[in-house]
Scaffold this motif. Structure first.
Motif, short mmCIF file in Angstrom:
data_model
loop_
_atom_site.label_atom_id
_atom_site.label_comp_id
_atom_site.label_asym_id
_atom_site.label_seq_id
_atom_site.Cartn_x
_atom_site.Cartn_y
_atom_site.Cartn_z
N ASN A 31 17.62 0.42 7.21
CA ASN A 31 19.30 0.25 7.66
C ASN A 31 19.18 -0.22 8.97
N GLY A 32 19.99 -1.66 8.36
CA GLY A 32 19.94 -2.85 9.29
C GLY A 32 22.04 -3.16 9.44
N VAL A 33 22.08 -3.88 10.26
CA VAL A 33 23.99 -4.01 10.20
C VAL A 33 23.53 -6.13 10.13
N LEU A 34 24.53 -6.23 9.21
CA LEU A 34 24.20 -7.85 9.14
C LEU A 34 24.98 -8.61 10.44
N LYS A 35 25.19 -10.09 10.78
CA LYS A 35 25.80 -10.65 11.37
C LYS A 35 27.16 -10.32 11.22
N ASP A 36 27.92 -10.03 9.91
CA ASP A 36 29.92 -9.98 9.21
C ASP A 36 29.61 -8.41 10.19
N GLY A 37 28.54 -7.36 10.63
CA GLY A 37 28.96 -6.00 10.15
C GLY A 37 28.60 -5.88 9.58
N GLN A 38 28.46 -6.11 7.92
CA GLN A 38 28.22 -5.05 7.23
C GLN A 38 26.85 -4.78 6.76
N GLN A 39 26.99 -3.45 7.08
CA GLN A 39 25.74 -2.18 6.76
C GLN A 39 25.04 -2.38 5.78
N ILE A 40 23.37 -2.55 5.37
CA ILE A 40 22.90 -2.35 4.30
C ILE A 40 21.55 -1.61 5.06
N ALA A 41 20.63 -1.32 3.00
CA ALA A 41 19.67 -0.82 3.25
C ALA A 41 18.83 -1.47 2.56
N ALA A 42 17.34 -2.64 3.26
CA ALA A 42 16.62 -2.91 3.34
C ALA A 42 15.51 -2.38 3.16
N LYS A 43 14.97 -2.78 1.48
CA LYS A 43 13.74 -2.42 1.00
C LYS A 43 12.43 -3.31 1.18
N ASN A 85 8.28 -9.11 0.16
CA ASN A 85 9.48 -8.96 -0.40
C ASN A 85 10.40 -8.25 -0.48
N ILE A 86 11.63 -8.81 -0.05
CA ILE A 86 12.96 -7.40 0.32
C ILE A 86 13.73 -7.76 -0.63
N LEU A 87 14.75 -6.41 -1.12
CA LEU A 87 15.51 -6.14 -1.65
C LEU A 87 16.78 -5.48 -0.56
N ILE A 88 17.99 -6.30 -0.79
CA ILE A 88 18.96 -5.32 0.53
C ILE A 88 20.30 -5.12 -0.58
N TYR A 89 20.07 -4.32 -0.33
CA TYR A 89 21.38 -3.72 -1.26
C TYR A 89 22.77 -2.50 0.01
#
Length: 109
Positions: A31-43, A85-89
Motif C-alpha cells: 500500500n502506498g500514497v503518492l505525493k498528490d495524495g492518491q492511494q496505490i497498490a504497488a506490486k 519491475n513494479i506495477l502500480i494499481y
C-alpha cells in the motif's frame, strides 16, 4: 504512465513491512500514497518470477487490451529499475480484490 522508483519507494515507506498488503505468485503488494495524495497498490515482481523478460511488452499488452469495468482494478502505470519491475494499481480498500470478486479470501495469497 511511468513512475520513478524513488516516488514508489517514498510512497510505500521504502517497501516497509507495515505497508505489505499480501504476496502472490508475481510478488509482494504494498500500500502506498503518492505525493498528490492518491492511494496505490504497488506490486513488486519477485526476481524469480517468469514475468521479468519482456516486462515493458507485458505492460503495453495490458494497456492496449484494457477496458474499464467495475470488477477490474485500474492499472495506473509501472516502474522499472534494474531488475525491479513494479506495477502500480489503484488501491481497493477493505479486503482483497479476490474477496470483492468472489466473497472469500483465497487459500493461498
Amino acid at each position: 504512465m511511468r513512475f520513478s522508483y524513488s516516488d514508489i519507494q517514498s510512497a510505500t515507506n521504502d517497501f516497509s513491512k507495515d505497508k505489505l498488503l499480501g504476496e502472490g505468485g508475481y510478488g509482494h503488494v504494498y500500500n502506498g500514497v503518492l505525493k498528490d495524495g492518491q492511494q496505490i497498490a504497488a506490486k513488486v515482481r519477485k526476481e524469480e518470477s517468469s514475468h521479468g523478460p519482456g516486462f515493458l511488452n507485458f505492460i503495453l499488452r495490458c494497456v492496449l487490451s484494457f477496458s474499464r469495468h467495475k470488477n477490474i482494478v485500474m492499472l495506473l502505470g509501472y516502474c522499472c529499475k534494474e531488475k525491479k519491475n513494479i506495477l502500480i494499481y489503484e488501491y481497493i480498500c477493505n479486503k482483497s480484490l479476490h474477496w470483492h470478486l468472489f466473497g472469500k479470501l483465497p487459500i493461498e495469497l
